[in-house]
Write an enzyme that holds these catalytic residues in place. Structure first.
Site, PDB file in Angstrom:
ATOM      1  N   THR A   1       0.815  -1.208   0.000  1.00 51.31           N
ATOM      2  CA  THR A   1       0.000   0.000   0.000  1.00 51.31           C
ATOM      3  C   THR A   1       0.851   1.261   0.000  1.00 51.31           C
ATOM      4  OG1 THR A   1      -1.558   1.297   1.342  1.00 51.31           O
ATOM      5  CG2 THR A   1      -0.130  -0.207   2.513  1.00 51.31           C
TER       6      THR A   1
ATOM      7  N   TYR B   1      -2.058   0.129  10.253  1.00 51.44           N
ATOM      8  CA  TYR B   1      -2.255  -0.548   8.973  1.00 51.44           C
ATOM      9  C   TYR B   1      -1.031  -0.391   8.077  1.00 51.44           C
ATOM     10  CZ  TYR B   1      -3.688  -1.173   4.151  1.00 51.44           C
ATOM     11  OH  TYR B   1      -3.727  -1.556   2.837  1.00 51.44           O
TER      12      TYR B   1
END
Length: 343
Positions: free
Chosen positions: A117, A141
């Site tokens: 990501t 995250y």
């Protein structure tokens, strides 16, 4: 030989699994259905209900299906939740991935494509962002995804394991040919919420900050069509099959669209204004996040086919309009990720 697709009943994983099956690959989907929906996975794939962190299950799947490559999508990916329940993210994303990587080493699986990501960059100091930019994630995250990248880097140094980590920017839409899909339900992703608003399923859309230093004052993001993203996964796998070294690539178009531009794209589809409501900026929300994808284009020969906000909006709108819900639906994987610089 077989390809293991973890999280292959989820949004991006199901698209990848369908694309692999369409190429004639032998695919094994492993998903615990905590957020995925089994009906999204291709029927031609072998489906296994289970956890990606289960070493015994992995050992059996690797041997039974002669797995020689892994595409790893399974993860918890809701940014606000990662702040509230960080240990869940280190368990699901880091510990489980560690077991998967260890199983690959144990079973001589040498090719690994990882779903990473742009959240590993945190708040970028410059745009567009290339792969050499500092990694400074601002939430659990993003940290969990970066930790897996580090594990892959170290494992590839010590063992016969080669990997490609693909850092997604803002993934949206659904394959226009019907390969893969999204669970139906509430969402925190801007594109999907705009589609739901256009269909009258939401009353309004919040715009978090209208005073950003951008052309129209609203945040700008690099939205990438999921089908173009899947093409990048296929090219990554082929590069590893051809003996390429381990690499990291940004996945985005290198162009940004503002929140207001996204809303305007859906207004064109329905031919009427959509109701917006100004909301305060959110803490840590960058004004602009745009990918430099030159490395992906030059190294893997990636040529996007759906690089258009209108194409993304139309695809998302048609999916939402035709969706009547899927059995076993959960809140989708995109919940809570509207304007954060991740997939």
């Amino acid at each position: 030989m077989g390809i293991l697709v973890t999280g292959g009943a989820g949004y991006i994983g199901s698209h990848a699994a369908h694309a692999l099956v369409a190429r004639g690959e032998r695919v094994v989907v492993l998903d615990n259905l905590s957020t995925g929906v089994k009906s999204l996975a291709p029927k031609a794939a072998h489906f296994e209900l289970g956890d990606v962190g289960d070493p015994e299950l992995l050992r059996r799947l690797f041997k039974q299906h002669q797995i020689d490559a892994v595409m790893h999508f399974a993860a918890s990916i809701i940014v606000p939740e990662s702040i509230e329940i960080p240990l869940k993210y280190y368990s699901n994303n880091v510990s489980a991935s560690r077991n998967l990587i260890a199983s690959c080493v144990e079973n001589n699986v040498e090719k690994f494509v990882f779903s990473s990501t742009a959240a590993v960059y945190g708040i970028p100091s410059t745009n567009p962002i290339n792969e050499t930019a500092p990694t400074a994630p601002i939430n659990p995250y993003g940290r969990s995804k970066l930790a897996v990248e580090w594990m892959l880097e170290d494992a590839s140094t010590a063992h016969d394991l080669r990997y490609v980590a693909l850092r997604y920017f803002n993934v949206a839409a659904v394959d226009p040919g019907g390969l893969g899909g999204q669970p139906y339900g509430p969402s925190g992703h801007l594109i999907r919420r705009a589609a739901q608003l256009a269909l009258g399923r939401l009353d309004h859309l919040d715009v978090f900050g209208t005073d950003h230093p951008t052309p129209d004052g609203s945040p700008v993001r690099d939205f990438i069509h999921v089908s173009d993203l899947v093409d990048a996964h296929i090219l990554a796998l082929e590069s590893l099959r051809d003996g390429a070294k381990s690499s990291v690539f940004n996945c985005g178009y290198g162009t940004g669209s503002s929140v207001f531009e996204v809303i305007e794209a859906f207004e064109k589809i329905v031919g009427r204004p959509l109701r917006m409501r100004s909301a305060p900026r959110r803490s840590g929300d960058p004004s602009e996040v745009i990918a430099d994808s030159a490395r992906l284009r030059s190294s893997l020969g990636w040529v996007p086919k759906l690089q258009s906000l209108d194409a993304i909006a139309r695809s998302a709108f048609e999916w939402e309009r035709n969706s009547v819900g899927l059995p076993g639906d959960h809140e989708p994987e995109t919940l809570g990720r509207t304007l954060v610089g991740n997939e």
